[in-house]
Design an enzyme around this catalytic site. Structure first.
Site, PDB file in Angstrom:
ATOM      1  N   ASP A  92      40.872  46.927  36.864  1.00 37.56           N
ATOM      2  CA  ASP A  92      39.420  46.748  36.762  1.00 37.56           C
ATOM      3  C   ASP A  92      38.674  47.345  37.960  1.00 37.56           C
ATOM      4  OD1 ASP A  92      39.953  45.417  34.481  1.00 37.56           O
ATOM      5  OD2 ASP A  92      39.010  43.524  35.073  1.00 37.56           O
ATOM      6  N   HIS A 244      43.565  45.273  39.951  1.00 34.08           N
ATOM      7  CA  HIS A 244      42.347  45.973  40.366  1.00 34.08           C
ATOM      8  C   HIS A 244      42.722  47.233  41.151  1.00 34.08           C
ATOM      9  CE1 HIS A 244      41.073  41.788  39.750  1.00 34.08           C
ATOM     10  NE2 HIS A 244      39.874  42.275  39.461  1.00 34.08           N
TER      11      HIS A 244
END
Length: 715
Positions: A92, A244
């Site tokens: 992300d 991430h």
């Protein structure tokens, strides 16, 4: 009536002046690029609040008890799970220029595919990384444009986040994605009555909602082993793993990938994209036609905004160095000048100068001012001959002077030919070797001429700059110009005097040795700044030019924005002309080359470049107020203002001026400086386009008089 006469009789249409429009458009485009950069980089529309949990009674049980992939397309409500021994690594918040390439390298080393949920802002800034993701077989999904919590947003804002994200994807990689992960999302079991309507609405727009069932919590940086433990599926189950590749230091994430992938691959796991794991068609489809070119245009604009902003940041650094360097030089050298000239034993020569001087007053339609001007000269403390050169006035200026019948005052008439020609005409009629020049709207104090000619006791001095002051400073515009004259002009002249490279003898109050004027050919009309032109010519001829701070003259400054614009436009453009005309001085050697080596570069930096870049301080003030950090931005601006206030107060103290006008200094910095910036920008455009600027007469009111010196004033 003939056709030609008829055409003349028609009213002329007012044409919009091109150069001010170009200057305005340039400013508007620069501001737009800066705002675009701030919007893309600083997430102005982002809402970083994370909603509290809400009841989930209205969320279907098949969603809260199902898998991490929710399909509400076409009105359905399905929940999907990843099959056993398949892992979908999802990343992300990227792409990030530091960590995304390292994540991609780690995946490549381990022959794995992943799904990247990118934000539109990061995609717009780093499109090449999204292209690399697609080229290496990874899948790309949307993570909104600005990363807001959609539970707080309207449907219109949700639509906007989706469309802007797709625009960035189309421009970056030529694709459109049907995968979507809501910011701040969690497991399907955490879906509640606030997040479920958003998921259902987005699904209705054709998107597959992708949550996760293994959260590595790598954003906390808990350690490589803890990331691996949290990301590892249980007992051979399939999983969508959340990681991430942006938002901070992701070194632990990269290390965890290099350890986790070989370990799970040895257990029979395959690392695939989401659609591969679900045995579904690819979610990334090509974009063609107008959508593709619109996206490319967006990416190009963002790139241009980044480039322009980088240039502006460099410009801000340059202006910071110039401003603080100039302030430091002014404070240091003006203090040295004051100490030298105010010593009791200071003398320009062995004997004071007592020989008479000729005062030249070029006048064009100065009927309202000329009487005060001439009377101030006749009543002075030094013997003078006054020559008023009437340059084709049509308001009776010459008759007014002749009607005064004052001793030692003569009027010379000529057809209108401009100020340089009027001064040369006066020079030809002068009786003395010391020549004082002033404007027709200026008033001298009784001691002004005497103080102005004293430096000529030094035979090396060819010209003397006086201390020009604003006489009509009771208005706001007048007060701003008063600050500018005291701080910007006279403090500058002290500095340039010490450096021996004075750039300008002010037209309002200056004195010349006749021999020096004749050697350089008199006043020239090559530029619109004849005072700067003649000063530079004298330097190149080897003469010294000095500053006489006690030779005060009171001039009538423009009282309207339009008149001020006209005057400063001429000054700035004329200064550029003079710099260009005397550019070869930088290559000259010997004493005459000192001005070219020191003065000309300083004038170019402080009078042309620095004012052009100075508004960047205020531009970045607005930028910081809008995009943050607001506190530091305001503190920085006030720090610059404080430095300016200190310099201004010091300049006022040197000139024995009251400090009350400095109350308007903050407003001057916000408004007046921007006006001067646009004027200078217009001058640059005029110079670059090869335009010609004519002399323009300013309207005068004739209300300026020399104040009575207060007790304790300079003597």
């Amino acid at each position: 009536m003939t056709p030609r006469t008829a055409r003349r009789a028609l009213p002329r249409r007012r044409r919009l002046p091109l150069r001010p429009v170009l200057a305005f458009l340039f400013l508007l485009a620069t501001l737009a690029m800066l705002m675009l950069r701030g919007y893309v980089h600083n997430e102005i529309l982002a809402d970083h609040r994370v909603r509290p949990e809400a009841p989930g009674g209205h969320v279907p049980a098949k969603v809260t008890g199902g898998g991490p992939v929710i399909d509400t397309r076409g009105g359905r409500t399905d929940s999907l799970r990843v099959p056993k021994h398949r892992v979908v690594l999802t990343f992300d918040d990227g792409p990030d220029p530091t960590w995304t390439p390292q994540v991609l390298d780690a995946l490549k080393r381990n022959h794995a595919r992943a799904t990247f949920f990118v934000t539109g802002t990061m995609t717009s800034r780093y499109p090449e990384l999204v292209r690399r993701m697609v080229a290496e077989g990874h899948e790309v999904g949307l993570h909104t444009f600005n990363h807001p919590d959609l539970s707080y947003q309207s449907q219109r804002r949700v639509d906007w986040e989706l469309s802007q994200g797709q625009l960035a994807l189309a421009g970056a990689a030529g694709i459109r994605s049907s995968l979507f992960r809501p910011p701040y999302s969690s497991f399907a079991s955490a879906m509640d009555d606030r997040s479920w309507p958003v998921a259902r609405y987005v699904g209705g727009r054709g998107y597959l909602i992708v949550l996760n069932d293994r959260d590595s919590e790598d954003w906390r940086r808990p350690g490589v082993e803890e990331i691996i433990r949290r990301a590892t599926p249980e007992k051979g189950r399939g999983a969508v793993v959340l990681m991430h590749d942006s938002g901070g230091d992701r070194s632990q994430t990269v290390q965890a990938i290099d350890t986790l992938l070989p370990r799970l691959q040895a257990e029979g796991y395959r690392f695939q994209t989401l659609t591969q794991a679900l045995d579904a068609p690819s979610a990334d489809t090509p974009v063609t036609g107008a959508g593709l070119w619109t996206g490319k245009a967006w990416i190009a604009l963002v790139g241009a905004a980044d480039g322009i902003t980088t240039g502006l940041v460099v410009g801000l650094a340059v202006i910071g160095v110039l401003v603080f360097g100039r302030f430091g030089l002014m404070l240091l050298l003006s203090a040295a000048h004051a100490r030298r000239t105010r010593r009791r034993d200071f003398r320009w020569g062995p004997e004071p100068v007592t020989e008479p001087a000729t005062v030249l007053v070029p006048a064009y339609n100065e009927a309202k001012c000329i009487e005060n001007t001439v009377r101030s000269l006749v009543g002075g403390e030094h013997p003078v001959e006054v020559i008023v050169v009437d340059d084709g006035s049509c308001d009776g200026t010459a008759r007014i002077v002749e009607g005064l019948a004052l001793p030692g005052v003569r009027v010379v008439r000529q057809h209108n030919a401009g100020k340089p020609a009027a001064l040369n005409r006066g020079l030809a009629n002068a009786s003395h070797d010391l020549i004082v020049m002033m404007d027709g709207d200026t008033v001298f104090e009784p001691s002004t001429v005497r103080e102005l000619v004293q430096p000529f006791a030094d035979p090396r001095v060819g010209a003397v700059a006086g201390n020009a002051k604003v006489g009509n400073k009771d208005t706001l515009i007048g007060a701003w110009q008063h600050i500018e004259y005291v701080m910007g002009f006279n403090l500058d002249r002290r500095m340039y005097d010490v450096l021996r490279c004075m750039p300008t003898i002010p037209g309002a109050v200056g004195a010349f040795r006749r021999t020096a004027l004749e050697r350089v050919g008199g006043m020239s009309d090559d530029t619109l700044a004849e005072d700067t032109d003649i000063t530079m010519a004298l330097h190149r001829d080897g003469w010294r030019v000095v500053y006489a701070e006690k030779a005060r003259a009171w001039t009538e400054a423009p009282e309207s924005v339009r008149q001020l614009w006209s005057q400063r436009y001429r000054w700035s453009y004329g200064t550029m002309q003079a710099i260009w005309k005397h550019r070869r001085a930088m290559l000259e050697r010997g004493p005459s080359g000192r001005f070219g080596r020191i003065g000309l570069p300083l004038v170019s930096l402080f009078m042309v470049l620095a004012p052009l870049l100075a508004p960047l301080i205020d531009l970045f003030l607005v930028y910081g107020l809008v995009f943050g950090p607001t506190g530091k931005t305001i503190a920085s601006w006030f720090a610059v203002l404080a430095v300016q206030a200190v310099c201004a107060a010091y300049a006022f103290a040197l000139d024995r001026e009251r400090l009350a006008p400095l109350i308007s200094l903050p407003l001057q910095q916000l408004l007046y400086r921007q006006l001067m910036y646009v004027v200078l920008l217009q001058s640059w455009i005029t110079a670059l386009t090869g335009g010609r600027l004519r002399w323009q007469k300013l309207r005068r009111k004739g209300g300026v008089s020399a104040p009575v010196p207060a007790e304790g004033a300079l003597r």
